[in-house]
Design a protein around this motif. Sequence first.
Motif: not given
Length: 618
Positions: A120-136
């Motif tokens: 939207v404005r400026g320059k922003v460093k982002m992080r995506m963190d994905l941890r899939l764990r099946f069976d609850y």
Amino acid sequence: MFGFGKAKPEPLHGARIEDYAIIGDLQTAAMVSKEGSIDWLCWPHFSSPACFAALLGTAEHGFWKIFPESRKEVSSTRQYEQGTTILVTRFVTEEGEVELIDFMPPREKYSDVVRIVRGVRGKVKMRMDLRLRFDYGLTIPWVTHFDREIRAIAGPNLVVVRTVCSKGATAELHGEGLSTVSEFTVKEGDKVCFSMTYAPSHEEVPPAINIEQALDDTRAFWGEWIKPLAYQGQYREMVERSMITLKSLTYKPTGGMVAAVTTSLPECIGTGRNWDYRYCWLRDTAFTLMTLLNAGFTEEAICWREWLLRAVAGSPDQLQVLYSIYAERDLQERELTWLPGYEHSSPVRVGNAAAQQFQLDVFGEVAMALSRLPLIQGDLRTPATALQAAIIDHVCKIWDQPDDGIWEVRGERQHFVHSKMMAWLALDLAIKHHDRFDGKGDVKRWRKNREMLHEEICKRGFNKKLNAFTQTYDGDTLDASLLRITFIGFLPVDDPRILGTVRAIEKNLMHNGLVQRYDVKKSPDGLEGGEGVFLACSFWLVIAKSLIGEKEEARAMFERLIALRNDVGLLSEEYDPLAKRMLGNFPQALSHIAMAHAAFAVEGMWDENSLHVELSRQ
């Protein structure tokens, strides 16, 4: 292949229940926190094992978070796009602003979660963190990497994660510990898109979706769906959000609606008052149908009625309190010992033993649903009438027995007055239905039992000293479920016994402007600890006060209640007025049903012509 190595232990998730919003595809739904973390998602449907279960444990049990990498001066606001389930979260940092757009397209063959990061404005460093764990949270998947795509497989489950970036932006996926992460930067006008698709692992890998088209299609679906909404009063936006929430809790293939997206969010923090609400309760049926019909959604009401007829078909003595979304009966309850529970509130339960309880009031709920709905053309009208007759014959045999009650207590069975009133309602509606449509049934027997039951309730269920109907026969304790006496037609609404009951509940069960179901100290229910105030009961008091003529007080109370909604208009089951936080499973269908009813009532849009039954006995 990546993802090997020992992950660093992380603390319990710190989000409150009200910090969540939901996105869904009409077969399941995901819980998204204010911090951009999906901490709960069951795939492929509502009651499937979760692949993200951090909500009930730790980060080790699975989550998917997208957030600014800088932790300095980060603030966030969020809202749904009006009339949709598209959730927009705006993060503001020292470097600029970004929007995170989360949604699930209404499902066709595959189920997708889409997350779009827009600069939207400026320059922003982002992080995506994905941890899939099946069976609850129990099972770590085998993850393989392809070009801008990962595939995670565990047993019957396959999840495919893909990235699509606008020109100039990049978001590479790589392994870190037992997670998949991505660090990327977005500037004004950039888009970085992530999609996650579920499929059975034995089938071919699902194709990539067109994300922009999926977003447009989702907007169009909800925009078209909400058009029939008939409510045009002061609380239009609130009613609209409740209707969309109820629709989001509906399993489209069968028409069944779950009571909530979650299991085991506690009614009292740190205790075992934790239940699985990812099933369909018959007692919610009448209120759900009334809400949908009043609001103009006839098609959904008919689908729910069809689910009901399939669920209860069979021998009346085998009628259950709740069923699965497919109308299955076997909902065995068990505990997930590897999950510590929300804020250490254990045990975590899946399945629900209440399915095996005897709750007499359910027969009244079913009769209410069958008696005041649009008649469906074709085969279903006759089976519905015959089914109703069989159910009412059974009620004549069992109404004198103690039951487990509307609140599904796990103590001894008792003669609950609310249960008896609803059994009376079942008989009363069947008689009126027969008189109107010349249906089948032993009406002489029904009339005799109706009068016997009415006389017994008035004699044993009313305490003259309290000037109120009580929780149980010959008792001296109160129960907020008895507020429903004002709108089932058991007595005229101006009867002194009704007025006395409303007054007694206000005096004894109302705390900080909200209503408890019952006093757990005076009415032991076989469970540890106390609980919060019950939001549906509070809205029932609003309706009761509207119907007995206290309209200004009803509106004032309604205004206080709707102020408890979270920032995107959602309610849980209960509320803690001291800690000022939500409790119980979320979002709660019954709370939204009761809130919408109350909106119609305070606006004078809910009269005897829109009730399932007349306000006074015929």
